[in-house]
Design a protein around this motif. Structure first.
Motif, PDB file in Angstrom:
ATOM      1  N   TRP A  76      24.000 124.485 -17.801  1.00 60.75           N
ATOM      2  CA  TRP A  76      24.248 124.012 -16.445  1.00 60.75           C
ATOM      3  C   TRP A  76      25.157 122.893 -16.822  1.00 60.75           C
ATOM      4  CZ3 TRP A  76      25.381 122.701 -11.666  1.00 60.75           C
ATOM      5  CH2 TRP A  76      25.073 121.617 -11.176  1.00 60.75           C
ATOM      6  N   TRP A  77      26.615 123.057 -16.312  1.00 64.51           N
ATOM      7  CA  TRP A  77      27.683 122.181 -16.780  1.00 64.51           C
ATOM      8  C   TRP A  77      28.779 122.103 -15.767  1.00 64.51           C
ATOM      9  CZ3 TRP A  77      32.017 124.938 -19.596  1.00 64.51           C
ATOM     10  CH2 TRP A  77      31.886 126.224 -19.574  1.00 64.51           C
ATOM     11  N   LEU A  78      29.903 121.454 -16.310  1.00 62.99           N
ATOM     12  CA  LEU A  78      30.826 121.012 -15.343  1.00 62.99           C
ATOM     13  C   LEU A  78      32.173 121.327 -16.114  1.00 62.99           C
ATOM     14  CD1 LEU A  78      29.875 117.735 -13.499  1.00 62.99           C
ATOM     15  CD2 LEU A  78      29.418 120.155 -12.988  1.00 62.99           C
ATOM     16  N   LEU A  79      33.276 121.763 -15.110  1.00 61.28           N
ATOM     17  CA  LEU A  79      34.627 122.147 -16.116  1.00 61.28           C
ATOM     18  C   LEU A  79      35.656 121.516 -15.126  1.00 61.28           C
ATOM     19  CD1 LEU A  79      35.531 123.313 -19.050  1.00 61.28           C
ATOM     20  CD2 LEU A  79      35.702 125.385 -17.559  1.00 61.28           C
ATOM     21  N   GLY A  80      36.735 121.296 -15.519  1.00 65.14           N
ATOM     22  CA  GLY A  80      37.881 120.605 -14.784  1.00 65.14           C
ATOM     23  C   GLY A  80      38.398 121.675 -13.993  1.00 65.14           C
ATOM     24  N   ALA A  81      38.976 121.387 -12.911  1.00 62.85           N
ATOM     25  CA  ALA A  81      39.287 122.644 -11.743  1.00 62.85           C
ATOM     26  C   ALA A  81      40.622 123.075 -12.312  1.00 62.85           C
ATOM     27  CB  ALA A  81      39.223 121.936 -10.504  1.00 62.85           C
ATOM     28  N   GLN A  82      41.433 122.387 -13.206  1.00 61.46           N
ATOM     29  CA  GLN A  82      42.872 123.143 -13.553  1.00 61.46           C
ATOM     30  C   GLN A  82      42.396 124.148 -14.880  1.00 61.46           C
ATOM     31  OE1 GLN A  82      44.669 119.099 -13.050  1.00 61.46           O
ATOM     32  NE2 GLN A  82      46.301 120.410 -12.909  1.00 61.46           N
ATOM     33  N   ASN A  83      41.152 124.364 -15.127  1.00 60.50           N
ATOM     34  CA  ASN A  83      41.059 125.227 -16.475  1.00 60.50           C
ATOM     35  C   ASN A  83      41.771 126.426 -16.289  1.00 60.50           C
ATOM     36  OD1 ASN A  83      38.885 127.658 -17.182  1.00 60.50           O
ATOM     37  ND2 ASN A  83      39.179 125.816 -18.833  1.00 60.50           N
ATOM     38  N   ASP A  84      42.186 126.879 -17.432  1.00 59.19           N
ATOM     39  CA  ASP A  84      43.060 128.119 -17.368  1.00 59.19           C
ATOM     40  C   ASP A  84      42.392 129.518 -17.811  1.00 59.19           C
ATOM     41  OD1 ASP A  84      42.627 127.872 -20.215  1.00 59.19           O
ATOM     42  OD2 ASP A  84      44.922 127.577 -20.637  1.00 59.19           O
ATOM     43  N   GLU A  85      41.172 129.509 -17.834  1.00 60.56           N
ATOM     44  CA  GLU A  85      40.422 130.569 -18.251  1.00 60.56           C
ATOM     45  C   GLU A  85      39.941 131.404 -16.878  1.00 60.56           C
ATOM     46  OE1 GLU A  85      38.472 128.257 -22.029  1.00 60.56           O
ATOM     47  OE2 GLU A  85      37.132 128.701 -19.920  1.00 60.56           O
ATOM     48  N   PRO A  86      39.861 132.471 -16.852  1.00 56.58           N
ATOM     49  CA  PRO A  86      39.421 133.476 -15.854  1.00 56.58           C
ATOM     50  C   PRO A  86      38.370 132.943 -15.094  1.00 56.58           C
ATOM     51  CG  PRO A  86      39.781 134.954 -17.692  1.00 56.58           C
ATOM     52  CD  PRO A  86      39.732 133.453 -18.329  1.00 56.58           C
ATOM     53  N   PRO A  87      38.546 132.862 -13.843  1.00 55.85           N
ATOM     54  CA  PRO A  87      39.338 133.426 -13.016  1.00 55.85           C
ATOM     55  C   PRO A  87      40.580 132.563 -12.726  1.00 55.85           C
ATOM     56  CG  PRO A  87      37.453 133.116 -11.345  1.00 55.85           C
ATOM     57  CD  PRO A  87      37.113 132.720 -12.998  1.00 55.85           C
ATOM     58  N   VAL A  88      41.819 132.894 -12.827  1.00 55.95           N
ATOM     59  CA  VAL A  88      42.834 132.023 -12.429  1.00 55.95           C
ATOM     60  C   VAL A  88      43.191 132.394 -11.086  1.00 55.95           C
ATOM     61  CG1 VAL A  88      45.096 131.401 -13.135  1.00 55.95           C
ATOM     62  CG2 VAL A  88      43.514 131.734 -14.829  1.00 55.95           C
ATOM     63  N   GLN A  89      43.147 131.622 -10.054  1.00 54.67           N
ATOM     64  CA  GLN A  89      43.234 131.665  -8.618  1.00 54.67           C
ATOM     65  C   GLN A  89      44.395 130.801  -8.218  1.00 54.67           C
ATOM     66  OE1 GLN A  89      39.096 131.188  -8.313  1.00 54.67           O
ATOM     67  NE2 GLN A  89      38.716 133.480  -7.983  1.00 54.67           N
ATOM     68  N   GLU A  90      44.612 129.721  -8.722  1.00 52.16           N
ATOM     69  CA  GLU A  90      45.722 128.879  -8.135  1.00 52.16           C
ATOM     70  C   GLU A  90      46.765 128.481  -9.118  1.00 52.16           C
ATOM     71  OE1 GLU A  90      45.369 127.837  -5.124  1.00 52.16           O
ATOM     72  OE2 GLU A  90      43.291 128.369  -4.476  1.00 52.16           O
ATOM     73  N   GLU A  91      47.941 128.048  -8.634  1.00 56.55           N
ATOM     74  CA  GLU A  91      48.899 127.786  -9.502  1.00 56.55           C
ATOM     75  C   GLU A  91      48.759 126.814 -10.639  1.00 56.55           C
ATOM     76  OE1 GLU A  91      52.705 127.262  -7.216  1.00 56.55           O
ATOM     77  OE2 GLU A  91      52.725 129.259  -6.368  1.00 56.55           O
ATOM     78  N   ASP A  92      47.968 125.734 -10.179  1.00 54.35           N
ATOM     79  CA  ASP A  92      47.515 124.605 -11.011  1.00 54.35           C
ATOM     80  C   ASP A  92      46.705 124.836 -12.165  1.00 54.35           C
ATOM     81  OD1 ASP A  92      45.462 124.542  -9.479  1.00 54.35           O
ATOM     82  OD2 ASP A  92      45.670 122.257  -9.068  1.00 54.35           O
TER      83      ASP A  92
END
Length: 288
Positions: free
Chosen positions: A147-163
């Motif tokens: 159970w954990w948190l990750l920054g929202a600009q992470n480049d791992e799938p799924p990539v859904q936003e430009e940033d």
């Protein structure tokens, strides 16, 4: 041994009490009272709500299972008011459609598992995240629920936003682990703490800011992290067990939550493992 006088005994007891209460490791008083927090997101898992979560089909950490959504093996199931994430041995190797961020496909495997995230659904800057969960076992080889948190600009799938183009664990893709259990190394314990970025893509310090703590894994407990100031404060059932001093300032980005059950080594398993989640919530400071 000579007995202490009554006065000397009282003085000694006062000294011990004073030392105990001055030790931050013994201080379980919340840094802010619960009256200063308000819930801005909570999921009681009466159903699987796609406005809150999405399945995450990804290959990371050399995990030797395939993440699949809810289906015949119930790897991600919501029933009777709880979420169940499972690792299941299906008895034969099958193709896997999980890819890593470099485009490599997971090899065929006999293990399937569940993983969900709130990426692009529920993302928050700081605050307090809590989940109430339990495992079906107190520890077996290869078990790796988290159970954990990750920054929202992470480049791992799924990539859904430009940033979404920041490599782990750089700022924008930082990691905070609220609850992990490493079945190969422990029993009746969980790990909590931050991953320290070493300033380069895919280079993180997994050890210096993380600690293990005893817990009865097959009973429900609340696991949380909060940060409003410079510290990351980790709590078990509302009581502080650990803090990363000064690390909170290193996570200014919006972060999303992940719940997953992984199998990470080659130790054989039969049947299934289950992580059951009663609820998840995020809170923020009032009047913020």
């Amino acid at each position: 041994m000579r007995l202490l006088s009554t006065m000397a005994l009282l003085t000694l007891m006062q000294l011990i009490f004073s030392c105990q209460n001055s030790n931050p490791k013994n201080n379980t008083t919340p840094t802010m009272s619960d009256e200063t927090w308000e819930v801005d997101f909570q999921d009681h898992f009466e159903t699987f709500n796609p406005d809150n979560w999405q399945d995450q089909r990804i290959w990371v950490n050399n995990e030797n299972h395939c993440y699949v959504p809810d289906g015949e093996h119930r790897t991600r199931e919501v029933s009777d008011g709880t979420l169940k994430l499972r690792v299941v041995n299906i008895g034969e190797k099958r193709p896997c459609d999980n890819f890593d961020k470099h485009g490599n496909q997971h090899p065929p495997t006999e293990y399937v598992a569940g993983r969900i995230c709130s990426k692009n659904r529920k993302e928050f800057i700081k605050g307090r995240w809590t989940a109430r969960l339990k495992l079906s076992s107190n520890g077996e080889a290869s078990m790796f629920p988290a159970w954990w948190l990750l920054g929202a600009q992470n480049d791992e799938p799924p990539v859904q936003e430009e940033d979404e183009n920041v490599c782990w664990p750089l700022t924008g893709s930082g990691e905070i682990d609220i609850f992990e259990h490493h079945g190969d190394h422990m029993k009746d314990e969980f790990t909590t703490g931050a991953i320290v970025s070493l300033g380069e893509c895919d280079k993180g310090d997994w050890e210096s800011m993380r600690r293990n703590f005893p817990v009865t894994l097959n009973e429900f407990h609340e696991y949380s992290v909060e940060w409003e100031g410079s510290d990351l404060v980790y709590r078990l059932d509302g009581k502080e067990v650990y803090r990363n001093e000064g690390e909170g300032d290193k996570y200014p980005e919006p972060m999303f939550a992940i719940l997953n059950y992984a199998k990470i080594t080659d130790s054989p398993m039969t049947g299934e493992w289950v992580m059951e989640v009663d609820w998840v919530k995020h809170e923020r400071r009032k009047n913020q």
